[in-house]
Design a protein around this motif. Structure first.
Motif, PDB file in Angstrom:
ATOM      1  N   ALA A  74       1.060  -0.908  -0.139  1.00  0.00           N
ATOM      2  CA  ALA A  74      -0.299  -0.032   0.077  1.00  0.00           C
ATOM      3  C   ALA A  74       0.633   1.375   0.043  1.00  0.00           C
ATOM      4  N   GLY A 120       1.979   3.426   1.945  1.00  0.00           N
ATOM      5  CA  GLY A 120       3.140   3.838   2.781  1.00  0.00           C
ATOM      6  C   GLY A 120       4.255   3.106   2.072  1.00  0.00           C
ATOM      7  N   SER A 130       1.124   6.650   8.901  1.00  0.00           N
ATOM      8  CA  SER A 130       1.878   6.267   7.464  1.00  0.00           C
ATOM      9  C   SER A 130       3.540   6.914   6.808  1.00  0.00           C
ATOM     10  N   PRO A 131       2.969   8.281   6.232  1.00  0.00           N
ATOM     11  CA  PRO A 131       4.852   9.245   5.146  1.00  0.00           C
ATOM     12  C   PRO A 131       5.740   8.649   6.418  1.00  0.00           C
ATOM     13  N   THR A 161      -2.413  15.021  -1.618  1.00  0.00           N
ATOM     14  CA  THR A 161      -3.978  14.628  -0.704  1.00  0.00           C
ATOM     15  C   THR A 161      -3.501  15.192   0.223  1.00  0.00           C
ATOM     16  N   ASN A 185       3.230  12.123  -2.053  1.00  0.00           N
ATOM     17  CA  ASN A 185       2.753  11.845  -2.248  1.00  0.00           C
ATOM     18  C   ASN A 185       0.996  11.877  -2.324  1.00  0.00           C
ATOM     19  N   LYS A 189      -8.384   3.067  -2.671  1.00  0.00           N
ATOM     20  CA  LYS A 189      -8.556   4.508  -3.053  1.00  0.00           C
ATOM     21  C   LYS A 189      -8.834   5.160  -4.330  1.00  0.00           C
TER      22      LYS A 189
HETATM   23  C1  LIG Z   1      -4.153   6.641   2.904  1.00  0.00           C
HETATM   24  C2  LIG Z   1      -3.005   7.475   2.578  1.00  0.00           C
HETATM   25  C3  LIG Z   1      -1.201   6.991   3.676  1.00  0.00           C
HETATM   26  C4  LIG Z   1      -1.569   5.161   3.807  1.00  0.00           C
HETATM   27  O1  LIG Z   1      -1.974   4.619   2.633  1.00  0.00           O
HETATM   28  P1  LIG Z   1      -1.779   3.103   2.928  1.00  0.00           P
HETATM   29  O2  LIG Z   1      -1.930   2.423   1.732  1.00  0.00           O
HETATM   30  O3  LIG Z   1      -2.503   2.681   3.920  1.00  0.00           O
HETATM   31  O4  LIG Z   1      -0.517   2.332   3.393  1.00  0.00           O
HETATM   32  C5  LIG Z   1      -0.362   7.132   3.445  1.00  0.00           C
HETATM   33  N1  LIG Z   1      -0.682   9.214   3.175  1.00  0.00           N
HETATM   34  C6  LIG Z   1      -1.613   9.564   2.835  1.00  0.00           C
HETATM   35  C7  LIG Z   1      -1.827  11.132   2.398  1.00  0.00           C
HETATM   36  C8  LIG Z   1      -3.102   8.753   2.681  1.00  0.00           C
HETATM   37  O5  LIG Z   1      -4.187   8.889   2.626  1.00  0.00           O
END
Ligand SMILES: *Cc1c(COP(=O)(O)O)cnc(C)c1O
Length: 437
Positions: free
Chosen positions: A140, A142, A167-168, A216, A243, A275
């Motif tokens: 995913a 991250g 996650s980042p 985003t 990202n 997403k």
């Molecule tokens: C959803 C999201 C993540 C995390 O993404 P994963 O797919 O769960 O690893 C990181 N940054 C942003 C801006 C997100 O919307």
């Protein structure tokens, strides 16, 4: 697989011809797909996608009925259930050297992966991205960011305009890199990154590894100024990873990314398959205006990977087709317009609600007075509304700003795949909770 010529004499000729016409209706789209390697305009029926994937996976060595399989990894599965969950691609994708390299034990899965990547490239180009290449990663967002950073980082410290996402931040740490956070500023209702603050961080850093910017965001955070950051990355000769987790669904992010590519340096952009493409969670798309960069990133992946997230991306593209995806994009805009309208009406009826004035094509936020926003979001969860985020003004992590914000607020999304009914129900239940439940 069936060839009507082999069936001559079994039934009258005119019937055979009639049967051939039907077979052809299924064969033609597959042949065209393999020839053109473009996302079909019209989506495919599910049984066609199903038989196409199973036919491909039948090319893998684990399906060979006369093979002697003596390796430690021979795609043996205890249950057909597991096999079905990956359309038979039990060998996964990738080689120890490079994720996108063909896997000798899995000709079918390798074709599936190569084809998927070509389709994703075609998909992004037809949506208007100025990119040279793209590939799907069975990890995913991250993890994709980690992969990009570990492949591209040139120093020790990632410059990171602050975002309220764990996650980042973990992605940077997992890549073994340090982080220099760029704090954001408040402009009206919006929380923004100022290019001059990114420049200052680049100047102060002894060893800038890369800039990790974000397209985003939840409101009230505004997208990072990608063109200005791209220009700085070029000037300072530092890699730029973007990202764009849920960015593909809206042209707003495409335009921002294209402007950045035109103006300066963008090495890699990361988006999520679930997403954007409506797959189960598990995959990411990395795209770039530079094919060489993608090869470097693909080489950074350690080993083989599940074919499922790749196959899921392929299934989505084939099943939606370009037309289906564009329809979904249109519906997302309608849902966002409806959300804005309903929230404005809510604001008109109540003096504890104010719609925040933030530029965001997907989500909206309302400042709430006299309610704990975290509690409000928790109560909505119990009322079977998933997705809203309640943030207290003094929560530095939630507000994407280290020094707080002027209001408590709740965000609501109208992301791709949402239905108008979802939006109506969510706002209705929000109002009921504001009334005290
Ligand atoms: C959803 C999201 C993540 C995390 O993404 P994963 O797919 O769960 O690893 C990181 N940054 C942003 C801006 C997100 O919307």
């Amino acid at each position: 697989m069936l060839d009507p010529e082999d069936m001559e004499g079994l039934i009258p000729e005119h019937m055979l011809e009639r049967g051939r016409v039907v077979l052809e209706a299924y064969r033609e789209p597959v042949e065209r797909l393999l020839r053109e390697r473009r996302v079909p305009d019209e989506g495919w029926p599910e049984d066609l996608i199903w038989s196409f994937l199973w036919e491909l996976s039948r090319m893998d060595t684990d399906k060979d009925p006369r093979a002697a399989r003596i390796g430690e990894r021979e795609a043996r599965v205890a249950s057909r259930l597991a096999e079905a969950s990956v359309f038979g691609f039990c060998h996964g994708v990738g080689r120890s050297g490079t994720l996108v390299d063909p896997q000798p034990k899995a000709p079918g899965a390798s074709i599936m992966y190569g084809l998927t990547n070509r389709l994703v490239e075609d998909f992004l180009r037809r949506l208007g991205y100025s990119i040279e290449g793209a590939f799907v990663v069975p990890g995913a967002t991250g993890l994709c960011l980690t992969l990009c950073l570990s492949a591209l980082a040139e120093g020790e410290e990632v410059i990171y305009p602050y975002a309220a996402h764990k996650s980042p931040i973990k992605a940077v740490r997992l890549a073994g890199l340090g982080m220099r956070v760029v704090d954001t500023e408040i402009e009206g209702d919006e929380i923004v990154t100022r290019p001059e603050d990114v420049e200052e961080a680049l100047e102060r850093s002894d060893s800038p590894a890369a800039v990790l910017s974000t397209a985003t965001f939840f409101p009230p955070r505004r997208s990072d100024p990608l063109p200005e950051i791209a220009e700085l990355c070029e000037e300072y000769d530092v890699p730029h990873v973007v990202n764009a987790a849920y960015g593909i669904q809206h042209e707003y992010y495409r335009d921002l990314i294209n402007r950045a590519i035109k103006r300066g340096r963008v090495d890699a952009i990361v988006s999520s398959t679930d997403k954007n493409l409506l797959t189960p969670v598990g995959g990411g798309i990395i795209y770039s205006p530079d094919r060489g960069v993608l090869e470097e990133i693909s080489r950074a992946y350690p080993g083989r990977a599940s074919a499922a997230p790749v196959a899921h991306a392929l299934v989505s593209l084939l099943s939606l087709g370009m037309k289906g995806y564009r329809r979904l994009m249109e519906r997302q805009k309608e849902c966002k317009a409806l959300l804005d309208e309903l929230l404005e009406e809510l604001e008109g009826r109540r003096d504890d609600v104010r719609v925040l004035d933030v530029e965001n094509p997907i989500a909206a936020a309302i400042a709430v007075e006299g309610h704990d926003p975290v509690d409000l979001a928790a109560r909505l969860y119990v009322r079977r509304v998933t997705g809203p985020r309640g943030v207290r003004a003094d929560d530095p992590f939630g507000t994407s700003r280290l020094r707080g914000y002027h209001s408590d607020y709740v965000t609501i999304n109208a992301a791709i795949g949402a239905r108008k009914e979802d939006i109506r129900l969510a706002v209705e239940r929000l109002e009921r909770e504001l009334e005290g439940g």
